[in-house]
Design an enzyme around this catalytic site. Structure first.
Site, PDB file in Angstrom:
ATOM      1  N   SER A 126       0.827  -1.196   0.000  1.00  0.00           N
ATOM      2  CA  SER A 126       0.000   0.000   0.000  1.00  0.00           C
ATOM      3  C   SER A 126       0.874   1.265   0.000  1.00  0.00           C
ATOM      4  O   SER A 126       1.786   1.392   0.805  1.00  0.00           O
ATOM      5  CB  SER A 126      -0.893  -0.019   1.234  1.00  0.00           C
ATOM      6  OG  SER A 126      -1.678   1.123   1.243  1.00  0.00           O
ATOM      7  N   GLY A 127       0.577   2.147  -0.931  1.00  0.00           N
ATOM      8  CA  GLY A 127       1.327   3.399  -1.012  1.00  0.00           C
ATOM      9  C   GLY A 127       2.561   3.313  -1.898  1.00  0.00           C
ATOM     10  O   GLY A 127       3.305   4.275  -2.029  1.00  0.00           O
ATOM     11  N   THR A 131      -1.603   2.440  -8.103  1.00  0.00           N
ATOM     12  CA  THR A 131      -2.700   3.140  -8.766  1.00  0.00           C
ATOM     13  C   THR A 131      -2.153   4.258  -9.647  1.00  0.00           C
ATOM     14  O   THR A 131      -2.613   4.447 -10.773  1.00  0.00           O
ATOM     15  CB  THR A 131      -3.675   3.694  -7.711  1.00  0.00           C
ATOM     16  OG1 THR A 131      -4.069   2.604  -6.889  1.00  0.00           O
ATOM     17  CG2 THR A 131      -4.882   4.308  -8.348  1.00  0.00           C
ATOM     18  N   ASN A 176      -1.439   5.330   3.197  1.00  0.00           N
ATOM     19  CA  ASN A 176      -1.636   6.015   1.919  1.00  0.00           C
ATOM     20  C   ASN A 176      -2.900   6.868   2.022  1.00  0.00           C
ATOM     21  O   ASN A 176      -3.949   6.379   2.412  1.00  0.00           O
ATOM     22  CB  ASN A 176      -1.784   4.943   0.820  1.00  0.00           C
ATOM     23  CG  ASN A 176      -1.944   5.550  -0.558  1.00  0.00           C
ATOM     24  OD1 ASN A 176      -2.006   6.773  -0.701  1.00  0.00           O
ATOM     25  ND2 ASN A 176      -2.019   4.710  -1.563  1.00  0.00           N
ATOM     26  N   SER A 179      -5.660   5.295  -0.549  1.00  0.00           N
ATOM     27  CA  SER A 179      -5.413   3.860  -0.651  1.00  0.00           C
ATOM     28  C   SER A 179      -6.597   3.167  -1.316  1.00  0.00           C
ATOM     29  O   SER A 179      -7.750   3.388  -0.952  1.00  0.00           O
ATOM     30  CB  SER A 179      -5.180   3.304   0.740  1.00  0.00           C
ATOM     31  OG  SER A 179      -4.915   1.937   0.642  1.00  0.00           O
ATOM     32  N   SER A 180      -6.273   2.330  -2.313  1.00  0.00           N
ATOM     33  CA  SER A 180      -7.352   1.576  -2.972  1.00  0.00           C
ATOM     34  C   SER A 180      -7.762   0.467  -2.020  1.00  0.00           C
ATOM     35  O   SER A 180      -6.929  -0.341  -1.631  1.00  0.00           O
ATOM     36  CB  SER A 180      -6.851   0.959  -4.267  1.00  0.00           C
ATOM     37  OG  SER A 180      -6.049   1.866  -4.966  1.00  0.00           O
ATOM     38  N   GLY A 408      -0.880  -5.368  -2.649  1.00  0.00           N
ATOM     39  CA  GLY A 408       0.341  -6.160  -2.502  1.00  0.00           C
ATOM     40  C   GLY A 408       0.346  -6.877  -1.164  1.00  0.00           C
ATOM     41  O   GLY A 408      -0.605  -6.766  -0.384  1.00  0.00           O
ATOM     42  N   GLU A 410       0.617  -7.828   2.490  1.00  0.00           N
ATOM     43  CA  GLU A 410       0.394  -6.983   3.677  1.00  0.00           C
ATOM     44  C   GLU A 410       0.779  -7.732   4.946  1.00  0.00           C
ATOM     45  O   GLU A 410       0.352  -8.871   5.146  1.00  0.00           O
ATOM     46  CB  GLU A 410      -1.075  -6.562   3.772  1.00  0.00           C
ATOM     47  CG  GLU A 410      -1.402  -5.388   2.877  1.00  0.00           C
ATOM     48  CD  GLU A 410      -2.812  -4.854   3.091  1.00  0.00           C
ATOM     49  OE1 GLU A 410      -3.168  -3.907   2.379  1.00  0.00           O
ATOM     50  OE2 GLU A 410      -3.548  -5.369   3.960  1.00  0.00           O
TER      51      GLU A 410
HETATM   52  N1  LIG Z   1       5.170   8.040  -9.995  1.00  0.00           N
HETATM   53  C1  LIG Z   1       4.827   8.818  -8.979  1.00  0.00           C
HETATM   54  N2  LIG Z   1       5.190  10.108  -8.981  1.00  0.00           N
HETATM   55  C2  LIG Z   1       4.848  10.913  -7.974  1.00  0.00           C
HETATM   56  N3  LIG Z   1       4.144  10.525  -6.883  1.00  0.00           N
HETATM   57  C3  LIG Z   1       3.753   9.228  -6.812  1.00  0.00           C
HETATM   58  C4  LIG Z   1       4.060   8.324  -7.872  1.00  0.00           C
HETATM   59  N4  LIG Z   1       3.542   7.149  -7.533  1.00  0.00           N
HETATM   60  C5  LIG Z   1       2.938   7.311  -6.328  1.00  0.00           C
HETATM   61  N5  LIG Z   1       3.053   8.560  -5.898  1.00  0.00           N
HETATM   62  C6  LIG Z   1       2.536   9.134  -4.633  1.00  0.00           C
HETATM   63  O1  LIG Z   1       2.263   8.088  -3.750  1.00  0.00           O
HETATM   64  C7  LIG Z   1       0.905   8.076  -3.366  1.00  0.00           C
HETATM   65  C8  LIG Z   1       0.400   6.664  -3.265  1.00  0.00           C
HETATM   66  O2  LIG Z   1       0.359   6.063  -4.525  1.00  0.00           O
HETATM   67  P1  LIG Z   1      -0.792   5.036  -4.947  1.00  0.00           P
HETATM   68  O3  LIG Z   1      -2.096   5.521  -4.506  1.00  0.00           O
HETATM   69  O4  LIG Z   1      -0.595   4.764  -6.362  1.00  0.00           O
HETATM   70  O5  LIG Z   1      -0.389   3.807  -4.106  1.00  0.00           O
HETATM   71  P2  LIG Z   1      -0.961   2.340  -4.240  1.00  0.00           P
HETATM   72  O6  LIG Z   1       0.195   1.472  -4.488  1.00  0.00           O
HETATM   73  O7  LIG Z   1      -2.059   2.319  -5.201  1.00  0.00           O
HETATM   74  O8  LIG Z   1      -1.479   2.111  -2.788  1.00  0.00           O
HETATM   75  P3  LIG Z   1      -2.741   1.290  -2.301  1.00  0.00           P
HETATM   76  O9  LIG Z   1      -2.373  -0.115  -2.356  1.00  0.00           O
HETATM   77  O10 LIG Z   1      -2.946   1.790  -0.944  1.00  0.00           O
HETATM   78  O11 LIG Z   1      -3.831   1.649  -3.217  1.00  0.00           O
HETATM   79  C9  LIG Z   1       0.186   8.858  -4.440  1.00  0.00           C
HETATM   80  O12 LIG Z   1      -0.960   9.467  -3.922  1.00  0.00           O
HETATM   81  C10 LIG Z   1       1.248   9.862  -4.842  1.00  0.00           C
HETATM   82  O13 LIG Z   1       1.224  10.946  -3.947  1.00  0.00           O
HETATM   83 MG   LIG Z   2      -4.003   2.074  -5.117  1.00  0.00          MG
END
Ligand SMILES: Nc1ncnc2c1ncn2[C@@H]1O[C@H](COP(=O)(O)OP(=O)(O)OP(=O)(O)O)[C@@H](O)[C@H]1O
Ligand SMILES: [Mg+2]
Length: 1047
Positions: A126-127, A131, A176, A179-180, A408, A410
């Protein structure tokens, strides 16, 4: 290794060494962009060090062969611009630095060229940025794929489905802020042109428990806060909501309704707009928001206990509001919320609930409503994304690229049912990954005809089986416990596990563990030894969550709803179905199996996301956290498989294309098959036999150092090539420039020459025409004016007039005059006359009174003497003088004598006596009234003009003249004979003074004159050589006048 590069050799080995060193320094600084090039590929430290170097340089992407490892920068990097997208479009995967766009483009091109479905699997904790990565991929396709109006609509919907799903399925967690809380697999469908034409979304396991409860520092799903913050007053009134999250029990559990990084009001606008893009009618919207609001109201529903300990609902208004929003009769709703209906052996039993049970039922309803609405939302979005082109049949369907953005691995302090499901999902994905990579690796070796050397790796199938095997797996055991009659509890489930899978090497519980392990486990926990690490799961709540039960009477109540969405979510058929609904774990297992099937049918690409720190800070590289993730994601395992045989492999064409400049035989072009070219090249480079293998289409290089040396030599060679190319290019450029200038000059020249030629031709033509007209005119010149001669005639006239203008007579004496053409003879005469008058007039204007007088005298002289007297012509050019004797020269007595009488003219004359003709010097004075003949001071004779009868002269050149006076006048002595040297002048003056010009007689031969008393005298004139005046024998006065030349 020895290098014998043609050009590099010429540069000397020192040059190569330097070039290698500089390339290696760069490599030292930013690390390798592909982990397979790590020399020490089994070392976790080397792996993490490479990640760290790149992260520090803001290089967040690194490959493990075709797998992309991405580290969340927590910072907006300038690497997602349109220019970046263009840079990665259609470019070979390895030619540009690693990027999510390279993966996107590679999948897209494979799909297009091989017509094979693709999928991109994004994983990470997560984070970690899953996404975000999936959004970047979607944006890449939206920008770079061919577009049309229809495609644009689909593209908008694909992009707009994201904010809607995120509003309903994402929440702020400790890890996050966005977070999805569900897994998502999205298919993007492309038509034969490669344009996106549709999409489809599959959702997995929404974390429904969040609806009713959030841990400290976390929030409920975004949509609740967005609605309360952003919805307009009218909407909130209709939904019975207050603009204050604190008023809702379901929103206050985490104590953080407001988050600085989230702007709910702004997000509400985005979501609202997105909903309209993906086909939401106003009714859909109203019904959807009513459900969202009703969940909040459910949370505020309170029960109290009656005397029997049964629950009663305290807030009547709350029920009314809920009844309105859910469109379910209030009584039905109230009854359903505080009773439980059980059907056993065909009979239905209704029993009241106590307060605790009622709260549980209420929460279950809230979760069910929200969960099912979320699934409905996905269905609705799918309808809007559905590909509607009828040209595609089931057989001829469009190609797809699938994007999997799923939770992913956890591991928390306290891991429950959800983590169990999530980690099971990751086991499955890991298995798929191993299977597919190994399979493809093996297939490649086979295809290339290279012997396969077995790779040692951990196959996690054993763990997957432990979880999912029928009858024996953990899920089956859990289901059994849920269905079993009697008092099944979470602990009996744990016991069952110990009984059934207790001996499994990847399963441990407190009871089964050895002394040491036991310390790390509590009694309610079981431990699974996942491929990525050990996780302790607490069984508390497992049964409940797996059952996911909603009491039948609540379901019935919902089936009565008038809300369109709820009607689709709660179908009556479900009530009639006597079978028990599938448990949550089984549902999840089934959906995962389907997902695996989907993924297996496609060609996968992987994006492995890593989170650099827990503080969401940019630039912070938390090594412990990262090592953990590298392990859980199985990245080293991945690298080991990929590096089992050869570190590097490339198609012959690509390898040759890149390095051909290092060997004179392959440079600039290799004519034969590329494989032979590569063989020649590597031999030239001095590769040792154990360093490489030549397959059917690719070269395999065992160690990265071999490749690095080649690459470094190439770096050096580049300069030489660049100089050559530059020189060629400059030459070409200059030649082009010269050609352009030359052709421009020629164009201008030919144009100018043409213009000159035309001008000359025009002139010649005009000249010929003129000459022809002239000749014709000349021929016709005597004919009356006609077209043939009019030019000629006009020209003749014109030229005469022009000639005249140039040659006009300058003075009145000039008698020249050009000869006029016949047609102008009359005009010529008129002009001549006019000109003469003009000259005369201007002459007259210029004349002085003296000159006028002179001329008058000359005119008189002319009238009298012209053509009559021989010496007249000599007198013409000589001016007449005023007087020949100045007054001052006269004797003063003469003046006294004359008194006031004016002397008009005085001249010395000779007087011839009347008798002997003796000459006497006398002076002739002309006054206004008389002529006086003087001898010094003595007046000899005065002739009044009235008495002057005439004047006679000869026609010859002599100066003699006779003044005739009446003889009868006594005072007069008779005619007087005089001679003047200026006879013409003297006589003119005299005649004019006396006004007797008409009395001058010019005689031929002789003159008769009278002397006193009628006596006559005769003067005979003859011509001779000189003037002789004498008395002849006959008594006449004989005058011999000299002959003048002119006569
Ligand atoms: N390529 C990137 N460039 C800049 N910031 C990023 C990038 N990827 C992620 N982030 C930052 O990290 C935060 C978390 O990313 P994201 O929501 O994609 O995580 P995730 O892997 O989908 O987490 P979860 O499993 O909780 O959904 C985003 O809101 C953004 O602020
Ligand atoms: Mg996500």
């Amino acid at each position: 290794m020895k290098f014998r590069s043609g050009r590099a050799g010429a540069q000397g080995s020192e040059g190569i060494r330097l070039a290698m060193e500089s390339a290696l320094t760069a490599r030292d600084r930013v690390g390798v962009q592909d982990f397979v090039l790590l020399e020490n590929f089994t070392s976790e430290a080397a792996f993490i060090e490479n990640l760290r170097k790149r992260f520090k340089e803001n290089l967040i992407y690194t490959y493990i062969s075709s797998v992309l490892v991405s580290v969340n920068p927590y910072n907006e990097l300038e690497i997602y611009t349109k220019q970046h997208m263009e840079r990665y479009r259609g470019v070979n995967f390895y030619e540009v630095s690693p990027h999510i766009y390279a993966v996107s483009d590679n999948s897209y091109r494979s799909m297009r060229s091989e017509r094979k479905d693709q999928c991109i699997l994004i994983s990470g904790e997560s984070g970690a940025g899953k996404t975000e990565a999936s959004k970047k991929i979607l944006q890449y396709y939206a920008v770079t794929c061919p577009a049309s109006v229809r495609v644009e609509e689909v593209r908008d919907r694909l992009l707009q489905s994201n904010p809607v799903l995120e509003a309903f399925g994402n929440a702020k967690t400790l890890r996050n802020d966005n977070s999805s809380r569900f897994g998502k697999y999205m298919d993007i469908q492309f038509d034969f042109r490669g344009a996106p034409v549709g999409g489809h979304i599959l959702n997995y396991l929404l974390e429904k428990s969040r609806v009713i409860h959030q841990s400290h520092g976390e929030r409920n799903f975004h949509i609740f806060y967005q609605l309360i913050d952003g919805g307009d007053e009218d909407l909130l009134r209709r939904l019975g909501l207050e603009r204050n999250a604190q008023s809702y029990q379901y929103l206050v559990k985490g104590h953080c309704a407001k988050v600085s990084s989230i702007n709910d009001r702004h997000d509400w606008k985005t979501v609202y707009k997105a909903l309209t893009v993906i086909d939401f009618s106003s009714t859909d919207l109203e019904e959807l928001l009513s459900i969202v609001a009703s969940v909040l109201h459910l949370g505020n529903l309170q029960c109290s206990s009656d005397d029997d300990g049964n629950a009663v609902i305290t807030g009547e208004n709350q029920i009314k509001l809920l009844s309105r929003l859910l469109q379910v009769p209030g009584t039905v709703l109230r009854e359903a919320l505080i009773h439980k209906k059980i059907s056993a052996k065909g009979e239905e039993l209704i029993s009241p609930l106590n307060v605790e049970q009622a709260a549980y039922a209420r929460d279950a309803l809230a979760k069910a409503i929200y969960g099912r609405t979320f699934s409905w939302l996905v269905l609705k979005i799918n309808k809007s994304l559905a590909h509607r082109d009828s040209t595609y049949s089931a057989r001829n369907r469009p190609n797809v690229i699938g994007l999997l953005d799923i939770y992913g691995f956890e591991v928390f302090q306290h891991n429950s049912f959800e983590q169990f499901c999530i980690n099971y999902c990751n086991e499955k994905l890991q298995q798929l990954f191993i299977e597919l990579t190994l399979k493809s690796e093996q297939e490649e070796y086979e295809a290339e005809g290279i012997a396969w050397e077995p790779v040692q790796y951990f196959n996690n199938k054993i763990i997957c089986d432990l979880v999912e095997e029928k009858h024996k797996g953990i899920i089956s055991i859990l289901d059994e416990e849920c269905l079993r009659p009697g008092d099944a509890t979470d602990l009996t489930f744990l016991e069952k596990l110990e009984e059934t899978v207790g001996k499994h090497p990847h399963f441990v519980t407190h009871k089964l563990a050895d002394q040491k392990t036991r310390k790390t486990l509590v009694r309610e926990e079981f431990r699974l030894l996942h491929y990525a690490g050990e996780v302790n799961y607490n069984v508390t709540g497992f049964l409940d969550k797996n059952n996911d039960l909603l009491f039948r009477n609540l379901k019935e109540a919902m089936c009565e709803s008038g809300n369109g969405i709820l009607q689709q979510c709660f179908e009556r058929g479900e009530l009639d179905d006597k079978k028990r609904p599938e448990t949550a774990a089984t549902q999840f297992k089934t959906s995962l199996a389907k997902l695996m099937e989907i993924l297996m049918s496609k060609e996968p690409s992987y994006v492995r996301c890593i989170k650099p720190n827990d503080a969401k800070q940019s630039g912070r590289f938390d090594e412990v956290l990262i090592r953990h993730q590298v392990k859980y994601l199985g990245l080293l395992e991945n690298l080991r498989v990929r590096r089992a045989g050869f570190a590097y492999r490339r198609k012959y064409e690509i390898f040759l294309q890149r390095y051909k400049s290092l060997c004179s035989e392959t440079w600039p072009n290799w004519r034969g098959p590329p494989s032979e070219g590569v063989a020649t090249l590597v031999q030239h480079l001095g590769y040792k036999p154990e360093d490489y293998k030549l397959g059917r289409t690719k070269i395999f290089i065992r160690f990265p150092k071999t490749l690095f040396a080649t690459e470094d030599a190439f770096e050096l060679q580049k300069h030489t090539i660049a100089t050559k190319i530059q020189a060629e290019w400059r030459g070409f450029h200059q030649r082009q420039k010269y050609q352009k200038i030359r052709s421009s000059a020629i164009t201008i020249q030919s144009w100018w020459r043409g213009e000159l030629g035309r001008k000359i031709a025009r002139r010649r033509k005009n000249a010929a025409l003129t000459i022809r007209r002239f000749i014709k005119g000349f021929i016709y010149r005597h004919k009356p004016r006609c077209p043939e001669n009019e030019y000629f005639l006009d020209y003749v006239r014109y030229s005469f007039l022009m000639k005249l203008k140039r040659n006009l007579p300058k003075n009145v004496l000039d008698k020249s005059w050009p000869v006029p053409p016949p047609a102008l003879s009359e005009a010529s005469e008129l002009l001549r006359d006019l000109n003469m008058r003009n000259m005369v007039q201007s002459y007259c204007k210029r004349i002085t009174p003296e000159w006028k007088q002179q001329l008058e005298q000359k005119v008189v002289a002319s009238e009298v003497f012209k053509d009559k007297k021989d010496n007249y012509p000599q007198s013409v050019p000589k001016l007449f003088v005023n007087t020949r004797i100045a007054t001052s020269e006269l004797n003063s007595k003469v003046l006294q004598l004359l008194q006031s009488e004016q002397i008009k003219y005085a001249v010395a004359v000779t007087k011839y006596d009347r008798n002997g003709y003796r000459p006497r010097a006398r002076q002739l004075l002309v006054t206004p009234d008389s002529a006086l003949i003087m001898e010094e001071a003595k007046l000899k004779q005065k002739i009044d003009y009235v008495n002057l009868n005439g004047i006679s002269v000869s026609s010859l050149s002599d100066g003699l003249f006779v003044l005739h006076v009446p003889c009868e006048d006594n005072k007069q002595k008779g005619d007087v004979v005089l001679r003047s040297d200026h006879v013409i002048e003297t006589l003119t003056k005299l005649a004019m003074a006396a006004d007797k010009a008409n009395r001058i007689n010019i005689n031929q031969g002789s003159i008769k004159f009278t002397i006193k008393h009628g006596k006559e005298g005769i003067i005979d004139f003859t011509s001779g050589s000189e003037l002789i005046i004498s008395k002849s024998k006959n008594g006449h006065l004989s005058v011999v006048a000299p002959r003048l030349n002119s006569r």
